[in-house]
Design a protein around this motif. Structure first.
Motif, PDB file in Angstrom:
ATOM      1  N   SER A   1       0.895 -41.438  30.525  1.00  0.00           N
ATOM      2  CA  SER A   1      -0.147 -40.634  31.166  1.00  0.00           C
ATOM      3  C   SER A   1      -1.460 -40.673  30.395  1.00  0.00           C
ATOM      4  CB  SER A   1       0.318 -39.178  31.318  1.00  0.00           C
ATOM      5  OG  SER A   1       1.455 -39.095  32.157  1.00  0.00           O
ATOM      6  N   VAL A   2      -1.384 -40.701  29.070  1.00  0.00           N
ATOM      7  CA  VAL A   2      -2.606 -40.687  28.263  1.00  0.00           C
ATOM      8  C   VAL A   2      -3.057 -42.088  27.871  1.00  0.00           C
ATOM      9  CG1 VAL A   2      -2.084 -38.401  27.347  1.00  0.00           C
ATOM     10  CG2 VAL A   2      -1.317 -40.426  26.085  1.00  0.00           C
TER      11      VAL A   2
ATOM     12  N   VAL B   1      10.489 -37.717  28.462  1.00  0.00           N
ATOM     13  CA  VAL B   1       9.248 -36.991  28.752  1.00  0.00           C
ATOM     14  C   VAL B   1       8.133 -37.444  27.806  1.00  0.00           C
ATOM     15  CG1 VAL B   1       8.154 -34.714  28.769  1.00  0.00           C
ATOM     16  CG2 VAL B   1      10.441 -35.012  29.742  1.00  0.00           C
ATOM     17  N   GLY B   2       8.473 -37.649  26.539  1.00  0.00           N
ATOM     18  CA  GLY B   2       7.476 -38.148  25.599  1.00  0.00           C
ATOM     19  C   GLY B   2       6.954 -39.514  25.996  1.00  0.00           C
TER      20      GLY B   2
ATOM     21  N   MET C   1       2.406 -35.016  22.200  1.00  0.00           N
ATOM     22  CA  MET C   1       1.927 -36.256  22.816  1.00  0.00           C
ATOM     23  C   MET C   1       0.685 -36.022  23.666  1.00  0.00           C
ATOM     24  SD  MET C   1       3.670 -38.695  21.616  1.00  0.00           S
ATOM     25  CE  MET C   1       2.924 -39.944  22.671  1.00  0.00           C
ATOM     26  N   PHE C   2       0.650 -34.934  24.430  1.00  0.00           N
ATOM     27  CA  PHE C   2      -0.497 -34.680  25.296  1.00  0.00           C
ATOM     28  C   PHE C   2      -1.726 -34.194  24.527  1.00  0.00           C
ATOM     29  CE2 PHE C   2       2.454 -34.455  29.030  1.00  0.00           C
ATOM     30  CZ  PHE C   2       1.757 -35.343  29.844  1.00  0.00           C
TER      31      PHE C   2
ATOM     32  N   GLY D   1       6.256 -32.881  24.185  1.00  0.00           N
ATOM     33  CA  GLY D   1       5.221 -32.922  25.210  1.00  0.00           C
ATOM     34  C   GLY D   1       3.881 -32.417  24.698  1.00  0.00           C
TER      35      GLY D   1
ATOM     36  N   THR E   1      11.741 -31.039  24.419  1.00  0.00           N
ATOM     37  CA  THR E   1      10.776 -31.504  25.419  1.00  0.00           C
ATOM     38  C   THR E   1       9.443 -30.780  25.273  1.00  0.00           C
ATOM     39  OG1 THR E   1      12.555 -32.032  26.974  1.00  0.00           O
ATOM     40  CG2 THR E   1      10.344 -31.746  27.885  1.00  0.00           C
TER      41      THR E   1
ATOM     42  N   ALA F   1       6.710 -41.678  20.482  1.00  0.00           N
ATOM     43  CA  ALA F   1       7.346 -40.566  21.198  1.00  0.00           C
ATOM     44  C   ALA F   1       8.853 -40.563  20.995  1.00  0.00           C
ATOM     45  CB  ALA F   1       7.009 -40.642  22.684  1.00  0.00           C
TER      46      ALA F   1
ATOM     47  N   GLY G   1      -1.451 -38.352  21.493  1.00  0.00           N
ATOM     48  CA  GLY G   1      -1.623 -39.304  22.582  1.00  0.00           C
ATOM     49  C   GLY G   1      -2.928 -40.064  22.543  1.00  0.00           C
TER      50      GLY G   1
ATOM     51  N   ALA H   1       6.889 -40.704  29.112  1.00  0.00           N
ATOM     52  CA  ALA H   1       6.054 -40.499  30.299  1.00  0.00           C
ATOM     53  C   ALA H   1       4.682 -39.952  29.911  1.00  0.00           C
ATOM     54  CB  ALA H   1       6.749 -39.547  31.262  1.00  0.00           C
ATOM     55  N   ALA H   2       4.650 -39.061  28.913  1.00  0.00           N
ATOM     56  CA  ALA H   2       3.375 -38.532  28.437  1.00  0.00           C
ATOM     57  C   ALA H   2       2.532 -39.638  27.814  1.00  0.00           C
ATOM     58  CB  ALA H   2       3.619 -37.414  27.424  1.00  0.00           C
TER      59      ALA H   2
END
Length: 492
Positions: A231-232, A224-225, A283-284, A280, A276, A242, A288, A227-228
């Motif tokens: 995303s950023v 998940v990290g 990172m978000f 998450g 998670t 991450a 990020g 993927a985050a």
């Protein structure tokens, strides 16, 4: 004595099996028994439980995290790198024979303590070589699991460009339009499958870095990290952060003592959930964007390289590839090149080509020199030249290790010069490559293949010439010393 051992290197191709063979030979010479589990790219056959129980000591020769390490709780464990096993397997066995047995304790508690300590050793302030080695193992664990995705995705994308040209990325989605009778549709399909594989790179990297640090409960936070990070826009660098963050968070959570009623669901529910959530959010919301800014600056710097700067970078990476022939410095250069593939920039593709060209030079150069000037090499080296042809052509730099192990002062500098030259020439020619592995077998998918082959041939020629001259000088010096020692009594 009875030993069990596990060998594992980042790519799981050459060092893993060379280390296993070296340990088996050393044990046979000592009159010991040994069973080796190779955790390579082709999978592994786990050690039998009976062998582990009967073992007097455990040898872990690995550059990545060893899976299911808790099997060895209560046994003396000696840890080393695959390079140490290849070059000095007998030394590792001697350490294993002298290692004291750990104090007996509850097996469940020993496993939990192992997970917590191994996952937080770096963060807890361990200094020196142990801390650096552990960090490198975590990073290489992520890279080793990422490489198959890079290979599959990169080769499919390269094939799509070969079939459909560089505008194939503009083709419509194959789920909306696909004509089996046209080559363009097949090229578009290959491109879109390869692009889908590339989307897994950063999550897989982060997930398995976390796995190497804190085992299975850290997988979900790591993925998940990663993927985050995508995303950023934090990319490869964000994936590294991450993964390390997820591993550290889960390792920290594991150290919290909980009631026995909750302990059973900690690994499958509580740790993944809290890990998670924490990773998450960080990172978000916190990390990020700054990491994305650094990644953008790195990409702009790579894209701005040209001329002498590009050649200098190619020479530096090429020299690093040949410096330890598959060891830690080699893997740093290779990881830098593979990480650049995630940016998709033209310069990053040129860097990947330069690194692969440099990595093919040492085995091929030594095979050529040992074939043409066989008298300058020992019988064992001439025997090693045969597999070195195939290993070099396959971009397995470790094929040069048998030569370097017996004569490092003359072999390694010669290889560094040739590999640096190949890397610099490849960058100067502007050769591109999307595949992270394959050697000469992916030559048809290389941009400017003729110039690429020229860069490799020049590097091979330079290294072969230098190592031959070095061995000739060394041999003449030895002969002169020998003749002087014979003549001196007469002169006296």
């Amino acid at each position: 004595m009875r030993f069990v051992a596990v060998t594992a290197c980042p790519t799981g191709i050459a060092h893993t099996y060379m280390a296993a063979e070296a340990l088996e030979q050393a044990a046979a010479e000592r009159g010991d028994e040994i069973s080796v589990e190779t955790q390579g790219s082709a999978g592994s056959s786990p050690l039998a439980t009976a062998d582990i129980r009967a073992a007097d000591a455990v040898i872990l020769a690995a550059d990545v995290g060893v899976t299911e390490r808790e099997r060895f709780a209560g046994k003396p464990i000696v840890e080393g790198t695959v390079k140490q096993a290849v070059e000095n397997a007998a030394g590792l066995l001697e350490q294993g024979a002298a290692a004291p047995a750990p104090e007996q304790e509850d097996p469940h508690r020993a496993r939990e303590q192992h997970h917590a300590e191994s996952a937080t050793a770096g963060a807890a302030g361990a200094e020196g070589t142990g801390s650096a080695t552990r960090l490198r193992q975590w990073l290489m664990t992520g890279v080793s699991y990422m490489i198959p995705f890079v290979a599959a995705g990169g080769l499919l994308i390269a094939l799509s460009f070969a079939l459909g040209g560089y505008r194939i990325t503009e083709a419509p989605d194959v789920t909306e339009h696909f004509d089996p009778a046209t080559l363009t549709s097949w090229a578009a399909l290959a491109n879109q499958i390869g692009s889908a594989a590339f989307e897994f790179l950063v999550p897989v990297l982060a997930g398995f870095i976390a796995y190497g640090m804190a085992d299975r409960p850290a997988l979900a936070p790591g993925f998940v990290g990663g993927a985050a990070a995508m995303s950023v826009g934090a990319g490869f660098l964000g994936g590294l952060v991450a993964g390390l963050l997820a591993g550290a968070v889960v390792a920290g959570l594991r150290r919290v003592r909980v009631p026995k009623a909750v302990a059973g669901i900690m690994p499958v529910v509580v740790l993944p959930l809290l890990g998670t959530l924490i990773v998450g959010v960080l990172m978000f919301v916190v990390l990020g964007r700054p990491i994305a800014a650094v990644m953008t600056a790195l990409t702009d710097w790579l894209n701005g390289l040209g001329g002498a700067n590009a050649m200098l970078l190619g020479a530096l990476l090429g020299g690093m590839i040949a410096c330890d022939l598959g060891g830690p410095i080699n893997k740093v250069a290779y990881t830098f090149a593979v990480g650049g593939l995630t940016t998709g920039s033209e310069t990053a593709l040129e860097i990947m080509a330069a690194v692969m060209a440099a990595g093919m030079v040492p085995p091929l150069a030594l095979a050529l020199a040992a074939t043409l000037r066989s008298k300058r090499f020992t019988a064992a080296e001439r025997e090693s030249a045969r597999p070195a042809w195939l290993l070099g052509a396959s971009f397995i730099t470790e094929g040069a290790i048998p030569f370097a192990a017996t004569d490092p002062l003359r072999v390694i500098p010669s290889m560094i010069v040739g590999s640096a030259g190949a890397g610099a020439l490849s960058m100067m020619f502007g050769v591109t490559l999307r595949a992270p592995h394959g050697g000469l077998f992916v030559l048809p998918l290389v941009g400017s293949p003729a110039l690429y082959a020229l860069a490799i041939v020049v590097g091979i020629g330079v290294s072969a010439l230098l190592v031959t001259v070095a061995k000739s000088i060394g041999r003449r010096a030895a002969e002169n010393v020998g003749s002087a020692s014979v003549e001196s009594p007469v002169a006296a």
